[in-house]
Design a protein around this motif. Structure first.
Motif, PDB file in Angstrom:
ATOM      1  N   VAL A  61       0.849  -1.191   0.000  1.00  0.00           N
ATOM      2  CA  VAL A  61       0.000   0.000   0.000  1.00  0.00           C
ATOM      3  C   VAL A  61       0.888   1.246   0.000  1.00  0.00           C
ATOM      4  CG1 VAL A  61      -1.896  -1.137   1.208  1.00  0.00           C
ATOM      5  CG2 VAL A  61      -0.094  -0.007   2.531  1.00  0.00           C
ATOM      6  N   ALA A  63      -0.796   4.409   1.209  1.00  0.00           N
ATOM      7  CA  ALA A  63      -1.426   5.290   2.198  1.00  0.00           C
ATOM      8  C   ALA A  63      -0.643   5.225   3.508  1.00  0.00           C
ATOM      9  CB  ALA A  63      -2.877   4.874   2.422  1.00  0.00           C
ATOM     10  N   GLY A  68      -6.792   4.726   5.188  1.00  0.00           N
ATOM     11  CA  GLY A  68      -6.359   4.673   3.795  1.00  0.00           C
ATOM     12  C   GLY A  68      -5.712   3.351   3.444  1.00  0.00           C
ATOM     13  N   ILE A  69      -4.908   2.801   4.370  1.00  0.00           N
ATOM     14  CA  ILE A  69      -4.260   1.504   4.142  1.00  0.00           C
ATOM     15  C   ILE A  69      -5.310   0.421   3.930  1.00  0.00           C
ATOM     16  CG2 ILE A  69      -2.906  -0.323   5.261  1.00  0.00           C
ATOM     17  CD1 ILE A  69      -1.317   1.967   6.644  1.00  0.00           C
ATOM     18  N   LYS A  71      -8.442   0.773   2.989  1.00  0.00           N
ATOM     19  CA  LYS A  71      -9.155   1.019   1.738  1.00  0.00           C
ATOM     20  C   LYS A  71      -8.338   0.541   0.542  1.00  0.00           C
ATOM     21  CE  LYS A  71     -11.510   4.727  -0.821  1.00  0.00           C
ATOM     22  NZ  LYS A  71     -11.840   6.184  -0.819  1.00  0.00           N
ATOM     23  N   GLU A  72      -7.041   0.856   0.540  1.00  0.00           N
ATOM     24  CA  GLU A  72      -6.174   0.417  -0.557  1.00  0.00           C
ATOM     25  C   GLU A  72      -6.052  -1.104  -0.584  1.00  0.00           C
ATOM     26  OE1 GLU A  72      -3.282   4.354  -0.983  1.00  0.00           O
ATOM     27  OE2 GLU A  72      -2.450   2.473  -0.259  1.00  0.00           O
ATOM     28  N   HIS A  74      -8.292  -3.294   0.260  1.00  0.00           N
ATOM     29  CA  HIS A  74      -9.509  -3.832  -0.350  1.00  0.00           C
ATOM     30  C   HIS A  74      -9.480  -3.669  -1.870  1.00  0.00           C
ATOM     31  CE1 HIS A  74     -11.843  -3.233   3.673  1.00  0.00           C
ATOM     32  NE2 HIS A  74     -11.142  -4.349   3.660  1.00  0.00           N
ATOM     33  N   ARG A  75      -8.961  -2.538  -2.341  1.00  0.00           N
ATOM     34  CA  ARG A  75      -8.885  -2.304  -3.790  1.00  0.00           C
ATOM     35  C   ARG A  75      -7.906  -3.283  -4.444  1.00  0.00           C
ATOM     36  NH1 ARG A  75      -8.880   1.893  -7.698  1.00  0.00           N
ATOM     37  NH2 ARG A  75      -8.942   0.774  -9.690  1.00  0.00           N
ATOM     38  N   ILE A  76      -6.767  -3.510  -3.800  1.00  0.00           N
ATOM     39  CA  ILE A  76      -5.781  -4.446  -4.331  1.00  0.00           C
ATOM     40  C   ILE A  76      -6.380  -5.849  -4.451  1.00  0.00           C
ATOM     41  CG2 ILE A  76      -3.628  -5.663  -3.770  1.00  0.00           C
ATOM     42  CD1 ILE A  76      -2.681  -2.951  -2.525  1.00  0.00           C
ATOM     43  N   GLU A  79      -8.955  -5.983  -7.294  1.00  0.00           N
ATOM     44  CA  GLU A  79      -8.400  -5.895  -8.643  1.00  0.00           C
ATOM     45  C   GLU A  79      -7.548  -7.115  -9.020  1.00  0.00           C
ATOM     46  OE1 GLU A  79      -8.836  -3.785 -11.052  1.00  0.00           O
ATOM     47  OE2 GLU A  79      -9.998  -2.230 -10.052  1.00  0.00           O
ATOM     48  N   ILE A  86      -1.047  -8.318   1.591  1.00  0.00           N
ATOM     49  CA  ILE A  86      -0.965  -6.860   1.612  1.00  0.00           C
ATOM     50  C   ILE A  86       0.251  -6.453   2.434  1.00  0.00           C
ATOM     51  CG2 ILE A  86      -2.139  -4.725   2.201  1.00  0.00           C
ATOM     52  CD1 ILE A  86      -3.502  -6.341  -0.028  1.00  0.00           C
TER      53      ILE A  86
END
Length: 226
Positions: A61, A63, A68-69, A71-72, A74-76, A79, A86
């Motif tokens: 990450v 962030a 923010g960490i 959230k990032e 979850h996006r990783i 995708e 993580i």
């Protein structure tokens, strides 16, 4: 004992996986910058295609705050896939994020570890891998092997389900020492791992064996030609 490569260069990864017993790939923003893929997530999905699900993929990450960490992270996972580890730097906010991610059952690699107490915090927070920065710790005047040894002992004594993945290497000796002092895994550039085979005595031994063989059976007549 695990060998992991620290790169996102697709050609390097293909080569390493084909030739060496590689069990995973790690990355961080600086490593990504060295390759500068146009589309980050497409690139990481291609790495997954190359290494398969049987090898680990660790994505960091950027962030700095826990929210923010998370959230990032979850996006990783959305995708790429939900098997990604993580990578979270072990800062004050990072430890909060590690606790939250582990509560969700997400795999975590705690990174940017310079100090034993920092490693203990990550361990108690539930990290799956902890990555001490071997060369950088040494450059700061401390002994990274003392950290690895003490952390390895703590994992064994308290029965934690966690692996030390030593990182930040400039040479093979640091890799060797990390394993010998208790690291379960190392993550290193492909060029560092290839130095293992750069000893000219290896090639000389093979050449001598071949010379003796062909002197008996004739030039160009290998085992398959007998």
């Amino acid at each position: 004992m695990e060998f992991i490569v620290d790169t996102v260069n697709l050609d390097e990864i293909r080569d390493a996986v084909e030739y060496m017993p590689i069990v995973g790939v790690t990355s961080n923003p600086s490593i990504v910058k060295a390759t500068s893929p146009e589309n980050f997530f497409d690139h990481m999905r291609e790495i997954r295609n190359i290494i398969g699900k049987e090898r680990s993929l660790h994505v960091q990450v950027i962030a700095k705050d826990a929210e923010g960490i998370i959230k990032e992270a979850h996006r990783i996972l959305e995708e790429i896939d939900n098997e990604v580890y993580i990578k979270v730097p072990v800062s004050y906010e990072g430890v909060k994020a590690i606790k939250a991610l582990k509560a969700e059952g997400i795999k975590v690699t705690a990174t940017a570890v310079y100090d034993l107490m920092q490693a203990y915090m990550a361990l108690a927070a539930g990290a799956d891998y902890i990555a001490p920065y071997v060369n950088r710790i040494g450059n700061l005047g401390a002994d990274p092997m003392d950290l690895i040894s003490a952390l390895s002992d703590r994992i064994a004594v308290d029965g934690y389900d966690c692996k030390i993945v030593a990182a930040s290497f400039k040479g093979v000796q640091q890799v060797r020492d990390s394993f010998n002092y208790g690291a379960h895994s190392i993550t290193a550039p492909v060029a560092v791992l290839k130095q293992i085979f750069a000893n000219p005595n290896i090639e000389k031994a093979v050449d001598d064996f071949n010379k003796d063989w062909y002197s008996m059976y004739g030039e160009g007549k290998g085992i398959c030609e007998l």
